[in-house]
Design an enzyme around this catalytic site. Structure first.
Site: not given
Length: 746
Positions: A157, A290, A292-294, A326-327
């Site tokens: 992303e 951080g 990442m929401e893969n 959040h993710e």
């Protein structure tokens, strides 16, 4: 909080204002979605084979893309960046030309004939690179027991899947991804879906094939490879896995516990169950920041996922829960339903930021996270009060602009606006609208207008007209409040304008503000209205001279400024107000000082009113932040020593109550407050605090168990700030010796 004016019998002199920008955006249309790629050819399925060479840091690979040609074309255009394309076939034949366009990060394949509408197949052989930075496919070095190791990870992303394999790398092009990867001996590979099959390869390697994903955006593809171990679990029929580097699996237990709670919570909230058969989360050591929401394979910097009870602090515990919440929220809001283009990024990030706080609060009410979320809101308001700000929803034309969109306005103003909107519509009505949105657009693309349509359907209120001013315009309003006696009632005069630091704002269109007003000391009795005009008045059945306040409960994304009479009445009851309203008054008073519209003395009077009975971490943390700014402004001036003494005397009071030593069973609020007070007093040079920190650090060097995890960061910070050369070397040696990212950062 109900917000229909007639429900309260208010006498309100307000005239609606129609905001044309509010309805400018249309609901989703594939053809109208921005982007560089033509909408005439659409990928439906990718078959990707990757062979990473972890020594040479290169890859070789093949992509087979099943295409749906929607209109007759003579060329196919896709994204590729820093890839060497060696062979291309289109429907089994060599094309007439293959032309790279580096400036647009695209490649065009000219067929030499007309491709009629229908199914076609594109095959590409290519070579790529493995980077050292977390962009595309990258290698991450780390150490285990002094031995250097390496793992591979991906960060796609917003626009870096094109660095790993040729694809349609714009979010509106949803397709199924089938991935096969060649894995070295002794390593495992993790991707979005479960492993479907394995077969032996050459030189002791093996080929691992993963099941096909549902249709999704290219930026959600994930691949991690390395010497990893897994902690497993399950919730609501979904298999859970947390992957760590060797020796750290036990530190995943807390994140696993949190994940079970969060997935179950979201299954209930969204009314659509998590749609994949598994959810993996991968802890990456080192430089990846951080998370990442893969879809089905979330990646984290390990300090945001791993918790060691012996060394991790309460702050770490809370951060892990919030980031995981959040993710995982993105698995629905962003993955199951995806914004069509990056100008609607806030749909992903603002919503997930709001949902992380809502979910964390439901599962850990003692943490008071909505109260704590005020710090994020203040950070966003700070930026949004500058002329250089931008709207929540901003125009994105290029890849670099897409990357720039990941900022505090997108995340935190987005969260703040959503919270205000939920408060206006009501929690149950808002959830009903979200469920309509999820069910209607699952496995599809949307714009902000689609969300407004669902919320309007659920609420019967003009959500799009209200929301437009908040999402398509920069800035936010300042509401000035005064009052007068009106025959035993109180008439409240309200006036709104854009709030800016520096120069005053020119007259502009009013916002439609979901506004609450009432007695500050009786917040539950607040009245609610939609304030839509530049000025107006409200008649309240409260006695003249009452301590009136707007934004009761602090759910609104606007500032308040009060007449001297109202400010005096508020100050008289300030210690007795709800914590949300105390922090709101403190923040608004400080913001007016920063904007040159308020008296710093009035702000400091509120600080001075905080006595031994003030126990809230959020209140003191707000005060610490603002006193820190004042102290930096005083640096080098004759008044700084006196100011520091005044500030130290204020902050010593709550620390004397808490003491240095954590008490069995104390609240998380007290643990965080102690750490914040010690840090601030050490920064202000309090001799007693500095001496105590040095003494505890010396004991820690001999026996680490003597320093509780919650005190390690404050003590290290103070000792480092006041270090001599020998102490600095001790700190640096501790950082070099640890395998823990959390400890190294500390």
């Amino acid at each position: 909080m109900r917000t229909v004016l007639r429900a309260f019998g208010l006498l309100i002199c307000l005239v609606p204002v129609f905001i044309t920008s509010a309805v400018a955006e249309a609901t989703f249309s594939f053809d109208a979605t921005p982007g560089k790629l033509p909408k005439t050819v659409v990928p439906r399925q990718y078959r990707i084979r990757l062979h990473p060479d972890t020594q040479a840091l290169t890859t070789t690979g093949t992509v087979e893309a099943e295409l749906d040609v929607l209109k007759p074309v003579t060329e196919v255009v896709f994204n590729a960046l820093e890839l060497e394309i060696s062979k291309v076939t289109l429907d089994g034949s060599a094309p007439a030309a293959v032309t790279p366009h580096p400036e647009s990060q695209t490649v065009s394949v000219t067929s030499g004939r007309i491709l009629e509408p229908g199914k076609h197949r594109l095959q590409i052989d290519f070579r790529g690179r493995i980077g050292r930075q977390p962009v595309g496919l990258y290698a991450e070095k780390y150490r285990v027991g002094g031995v250097e190791k390496q793992m591979l990870g991906t960060q796609m992303e917003p626009t870096d899947a094109r660095r790993v394999f040729p694809c349609w790398d714009e979010p509106v092009f949803r397709a199924k991804f089938g991935l096969t990867v060649v894995v070295p001996r002794g390593e495992v590979a993790v991707s979005n879906m479960p492993v479907e099959s394995e077969r032996p390869g050459t030189e002791g390697r093996r080929e691992v094939t993963f099941a096909d994903t549902p249709p999704m955006a290219s930026y959600l593809v994930v691949l991690c490879m390395g010497e990893l171990e897994q902690l497993t679990g399950e919730v609501d029929g979904v298999k859970l896995g947390i992957w760590t580097t060797a020796g750290k699996r036990s530190q995943a237990a807390y994140a696993m516990e949190a994940t079970r709670k969060i997935v179950h919570d979201y299954n209930e909230y969204f009314g659509v169950k998590y749609p994949l058969p598994k959810l993996d989360q991968i802890a990456v050591p080192g430089g990846f920041g951080g998370a990442m929401e893969n879809w089905g394979g979330i990646t984290y910097n390990e300090k945001n996922l791993l918790f060691d009870p012996a060394t991790s602090s309460q702050e770490t515990r809370e951060r892990i829960f919030i980031i995981v919440a959040h993710e995982i929220a993105h698995q629905w809001f962003g993955n199951l339903v995806t914004m069509a283009w990056w100008d609607n990024l806030w749909l992903n990030e603002g919503f997930a930021s709001w949902m992380e706080t809502k979910c964390t609060d439901r599962n850990n009410p003692e943490w008071q996270v909505w109260l704590r979320a005020n710090a994020g809101k203040e950070s966003a308001m700070n930026l949004d009060a500058r002329r250089a700000t931008h709207p929540i929803q901003q125009t994105v034309r290029t890849e670099s602009q897409a990357m720039d969109a990941f900022d505090e306005i997108t995340y935190l103003k987005g969260q703040g606006f959503i919270r205000m909107l939920e408060s206006y519509l009501g929690e149950e009505v808002f959830r009903k609208g979200i469920r309509i949105y999820m069910a209607r657009h699952a496995y599809g693309s949307t714009t902000t207008a689609d969300l407004w349509a669902a919320l309007e359907e659920a609420s019967g209120k003009p959500v799009a007209a209200i929301a437009g001013g908040w999402t398509t315009r920069p800035g936010f309003p300042l509401v000035t409040v005064s009052s007068r006696d009106s025959g035993g009632r109180t008439e409240v005069t309200l006036r709104q304008e854009r709030f800016l630091v520096g120069n005053p704002a020119p007259p502009g269109e009013p916002w439609q503000i979901p506004l609450s007003v009432g007695r500050a000391d009786r917040a539950p009795e607040a009245r609610a209205l939609l304030f839509e005009k530049a000025s107006g008045s409200v008649s309240l059945s409260v006695p003249p001279g009452a301590p009136l306040k707007i934004n009761l409960g602090n759910a609104g994304f606007y500032r308040g400024a009060y007449s001297p009479e109202l400010a005096k009445a508020q100050a008289a009851v300030f210690p007795n107000l709800a914590a949300e309203d105390r922090v709101n008054l403190l923040c608004d008073a400080w913001a007016l000082v920063e904007a040159g519209r308020g008296d710093v003395g009035a702000f400091l009077d509120l600080v001075a009113a905080l006595g031994p009975e003030e126990t809230s971490f959020v209140i003191w943390d707000t005060v610490i932040h603002d006193l820190g700014i004042l102290n930096r402004m005083e640096k080098g001036k004759s008044g700084q020593p006196a100011f520091e003494r005044w500030a130290r005397e204020r902050l010593k009071v709550p620390l004397q109550r808490l003491g240095w030593t954590p008490k069995p069973g104390e609240s998380s609020n007290d643990a965080l407050l102690r750490a914040a007070l010690i840090t601030s007093l050490g920064t202000l040079g309090d001799p007693g605090v500095v001496a105590e920190a040095r003494e505890r650090f010396a004991r820690f060097l001999k026996d680490p168990s003597t320093l509780p995890p919650d005190l390690r960061t404050p003590v290290c910070l103070i000792v480092g700030r006041h270090a001599d050369a020998a102490t600095w070397e001790q700190l640096r040696s501790l950082a070099r010796a640890t395998d823990s990212t959390e400890e190294r950062d500390r």
